[in-house]
Design a protein around this motif. Structure first.
Motif, PDB file in Angstrom:
ATOM      1  N   GLN A   1     -17.420   4.311   3.566  1.00 21.88           N
ATOM      2  CA  GLN A   1     -17.823   4.078   2.184  1.00 21.88           C
ATOM      3  C   GLN A   1     -17.048   2.969   1.483  1.00 21.88           C
ATOM      4  OE1 GLN A   1     -17.527   7.811   0.035  1.00 21.88           O
ATOM      5  NE2 GLN A   1     -17.868   8.924   1.925  1.00 21.88           N
ATOM      6  N   GLY A   2     -15.934   2.549   2.073  1.00 22.19           N
ATOM      7  CA  GLY A   2     -15.053   1.619   1.380  1.00 22.19           C
ATOM      8  C   GLY A   2     -14.223   2.372   0.355  1.00 22.19           C
ATOM      9  N   CYS A   3     -13.414   1.662  -0.386  1.00 23.23           N
ATOM     10  CA  CYS A   3     -12.593   2.296  -1.419  1.00 23.23           C
ATOM     11  C   CYS A   3     -12.379   1.308  -2.561  1.00 23.23           C
ATOM     12  CB  CYS A   3     -11.255   2.764  -0.856  1.00 23.23           C
ATOM     13  SG  CYS A   3     -10.184   1.430  -0.304  1.00 23.23           S
ATOM     14  N   ASP A   4     -11.799   1.802  -3.627  1.00 30.94           N
ATOM     15  CA  ASP A   4     -11.538   0.983  -4.810  1.00 30.94           C
ATOM     16  C   ASP A   4     -10.138   1.289  -5.338  1.00 30.94           C
ATOM     17  OD1 ASP A   4     -12.056  -0.866  -6.740  1.00 30.94           O
ATOM     18  OD2 ASP A   4     -13.297   0.443  -7.961  1.00 30.94           O
ATOM     19  N   CYS A   5      -9.187   1.336  -4.409  1.00 34.16           N
ATOM     20  CA  CYS A   5      -7.815   1.724  -4.743  1.00 34.16           C
ATOM     21  C   CYS A   5      -7.190   0.857  -5.837  1.00 34.16           C
ATOM     22  CB  CYS A   5      -6.936   1.652  -3.500  1.00 34.16           C
ATOM     23  SG  CYS A   5      -7.482   2.715  -2.154  1.00 34.16           S
ATOM     24  N   LYS A   6      -7.445  -0.415  -5.785  1.00 32.48           N
ATOM     25  CA  LYS A   6      -6.781  -1.321  -6.741  1.00 32.48           C
ATOM     26  C   LYS A   6      -7.147  -1.018  -8.187  1.00 32.48           C
ATOM     27  CE  LYS A   6      -5.822  -5.072  -3.623  1.00 32.48           C
ATOM     28  NZ  LYS A   6      -5.860  -6.486  -3.355  1.00 32.48           N
ATOM     29  N   THR A   7      -8.337  -0.474  -8.412  1.00 32.78           N
ATOM     30  CA  THR A   7      -8.721  -0.170  -9.788  1.00 32.78           C
ATOM     31  C   THR A   7      -8.665   1.325 -10.116  1.00 32.78           C
ATOM     32  OG1 THR A   7     -11.063  -0.126  -9.188  1.00 32.78           O
ATOM     33  CG2 THR A   7     -10.186  -2.198 -10.026  1.00 32.78           C
ATOM     34  N   LYS A   8      -8.910   2.197  -9.127  1.00 33.81           N
ATOM     35  CA  LYS A   8      -8.918   3.633  -9.397  1.00 33.81           C
ATOM     36  C   LYS A   8      -7.526   4.265  -9.364  1.00 33.81           C
ATOM     37  CE  LYS A   8     -13.621   4.674  -8.025  1.00 33.81           C
ATOM     38  NZ  LYS A   8     -14.492   5.483  -7.179  1.00 33.81           N
ATOM     39  N   ASN A   9      -6.675   3.809  -8.461  1.00 33.06           N
ATOM     40  CA  ASN A   9      -5.331   4.380  -8.330  1.00 33.06           C
ATOM     41  C   ASN A   9      -4.414   3.726  -9.361  1.00 33.06           C
ATOM     42  OD1 ASN A   9      -2.730   5.146  -7.582  1.00 33.06           O
ATOM     43  ND2 ASN A   9      -3.161   5.008  -5.398  1.00 33.06           N
ATOM     44  N   PRO A  10      -3.774   4.510 -10.235  1.00 29.34           N
ATOM     45  CA  PRO A  10      -2.885   3.930 -11.246  1.00 29.34           C
ATOM     46  C   PRO A  10      -1.757   3.093 -10.651  1.00 29.34           C
ATOM     47  CG  PRO A  10      -3.268   6.246 -11.716  1.00 29.34           C
ATOM     48  CD  PRO A  10      -3.887   5.962 -10.383  1.00 29.34           C
ATOM     49  N   LEU A  11      -1.389   3.372  -9.393  1.00 29.11           N
ATOM     50  CA  LEU A  11      -0.343   2.574  -8.747  1.00 29.11           C
ATOM     51  C   LEU A  11      -0.879   1.236  -8.239  1.00 29.11           C
ATOM     52  CD1 LEU A  11       1.439   5.408  -6.746  1.00 29.11           C
ATOM     53  CD2 LEU A  11       2.150   4.366  -8.914  1.00 29.11           C
ATOM     54  N   GLY A  12      -2.193   1.104  -8.171  1.00 33.80           N
ATOM     55  CA  GLY A  12      -2.806  -0.168  -7.794  1.00 33.80           C
ATOM     56  C   GLY A  12      -2.861  -0.446  -6.308  1.00 33.80           C
ATOM     57  N   HIS A  13      -2.628   0.576  -5.491  1.00 32.54           N
ATOM     58  CA  HIS A  13      -2.712   0.371  -4.042  1.00 32.54           C
ATOM     59  C   HIS A  13      -3.193   1.646  -3.353  1.00 32.54           C
ATOM     60  CE1 HIS A  13       1.063   2.584  -3.489  1.00 32.54           C
ATOM     61  NE2 HIS A  13       1.537   1.887  -4.499  1.00 32.54           N
ATOM     62  N   CYS A  14      -3.409   1.558  -2.062  1.00 36.60           N
ATOM     63  CA  CYS A  14      -3.920   2.679  -1.278  1.00 36.60           C
ATOM     64  C   CYS A  14      -2.939   3.856  -1.288  1.00 36.60           C
ATOM     65  CB  CYS A  14      -4.168   2.218   0.153  1.00 36.60           C
ATOM     66  SG  CYS A  14      -4.947   3.489   1.176  1.00 36.60           S
ATOM     67  N   CYS A  15      -3.482   5.047  -1.283  1.00 39.12           N
ATOM     68  CA  CYS A  15      -2.692   6.284  -1.356  1.00 39.12           C
ATOM     69  C   CYS A  15      -2.219   6.782   0.001  1.00 39.12           C
ATOM     70  CB  CYS A  15      -3.540   7.378  -1.986  1.00 39.12           C
ATOM     71  SG  CYS A  15      -4.984   7.821  -0.968  1.00 39.12           S
ATOM     72  N   LEU A  16      -2.688   6.207   1.098  1.00 37.44           N
ATOM     73  CA  LEU A  16      -2.440   6.796   2.410  1.00 37.44           C
ATOM     74  C   LEU A  16      -0.963   7.029   2.722  1.00 37.44           C
ATOM     75  CD1 LEU A  16      -5.123   5.244   4.752  1.00 37.44           C
ATOM     76  CD2 LEU A  16      -4.705   7.664   4.316  1.00 37.44           C
ATOM     77  N   GLU A  17      -0.108   6.110   2.379  1.00 40.39           N
ATOM     78  CA  GLU A  17       1.322   6.281   2.654  1.00 40.39           C
ATOM     79  C   GLU A  17       1.854   7.531   1.944  1.00 40.39           C
ATOM     80  OE1 GLU A  17       5.413   3.864   1.834  1.00 40.39           O
ATOM     81  OE2 GLU A  17       3.662   2.695   2.402  1.00 40.39           O
ATOM     82  N   TYR A  18       1.468   7.715   0.700  1.00 41.48           N
ATOM     83  CA  TYR A  18       1.892   8.871  -0.078  1.00 41.48           C
ATOM     84  C   TYR A  18       1.297  10.160   0.498  1.00 41.48           C
ATOM     85  CZ  TYR A  18       2.520  12.024  -4.016  1.00 41.48           C
ATOM     86  OH  TYR A  18       2.850  13.104  -4.812  1.00 41.48           O
ATOM     87  N   VAL A  19       0.022  10.139   0.830  1.00 44.36           N
ATOM     88  CA  VAL A  19      -0.650  11.314   1.394  1.00 44.36           C
ATOM     89  C   VAL A  19       0.017  11.723   2.706  1.00 44.36           C
ATOM     90  CG1 VAL A  19      -2.810  12.167   2.415  1.00 44.36           C
ATOM     91  CG2 VAL A  19      -2.857  10.880   0.257  1.00 44.36           C
ATOM     92  N   GLU A  20       0.296  10.766   3.567  1.00 43.87           N
ATOM     93  CA  GLU A  20       0.930  11.072   4.850  1.00 43.87           C
ATOM     94  C   GLU A  20       2.312  11.684   4.635  1.00 43.87           C
ATOM     95  OE1 GLU A  20       0.577   7.263   6.725  1.00 43.87           O
ATOM     96  OE2 GLU A  20      -1.341   7.792   7.618  1.00 43.87           O
ATOM     97  N   ALA A  21       3.040  11.259   3.629  1.00 46.75           N
ATOM     98  CA  ALA A  21       4.351  11.835   3.332  1.00 46.75           C
ATOM     99  C   ALA A  21       4.225  13.294   2.879  1.00 46.75           C
ATOM    100  CB  ALA A  21       5.064  11.010   2.263  1.00 46.75           C
ATOM    101  N   LEU A  22       3.132  13.638   2.209  1.00 50.36           N
ATOM    102  CA  LEU A  22       2.918  15.013   1.773  1.00 50.36           C
ATOM    103  C   LEU A  22       2.480  15.931   2.902  1.00 50.36           C
ATOM    104  CD1 LEU A  22       1.054  14.425  -1.599  1.00 50.36           C
ATOM    105  CD2 LEU A  22       3.394  15.255  -1.297  1.00 50.36           C
ATOM    106  N   GLU A  23       1.832  15.358   3.904  1.00 52.73           N
ATOM    107  CA  GLU A  23       1.342  16.163   5.022  1.00 52.73           C
ATOM    108  C   GLU A  23       2.519  16.561   5.877  1.00 52.73           C
ATOM    109  OE1 GLU A  23      -3.148  14.740   5.883  1.00 52.73           O
ATOM    110  OE2 GLU A  23      -1.613  13.410   6.630  1.00 52.73           O
TER     111      GLU A  23
END
Length: 64
Positions: free
Chosen positions: A42-64
């Motif tokens: 589907q693609g993503c829109d991290c730069k505009t949707k995420n308040p941090l302005g970048h992809c969440c994957l690094e953060y998500v992986e740290a939580l897993e």
């Protein structure tokens, strides 16, 4: 009053509670893989949707 679950992925509406719940139920989380699959299809829109302005994957992986 309880706060709504903290979002971790703004593009696909996934929360910290989704990760915790999946770990409680199955012993592991597949959220990061689900995000990768969704990005591919589907693609993503991290730069505009995420308040941090970048992809969440690094953060998500740290939580897993």
């Amino acid at each position: 009053m309880k706060s709504p679950p903290a979002p971790v992925c703004y593009c696909f509406n996934l929360t910290e509670e989704d990760i915790k719940s999946e770990i409680r139920e199955t012993g592991k989380s597949t959220i990061s893989q689900r995000i990768r699959d969704a990005i591919k299809s589907q693609g993503c829109d991290c730069k505009t949707k995420n308040p941090l302005g970048h992809c969440c994957l690094e953060y998500v992986e740290a939580l897993e």
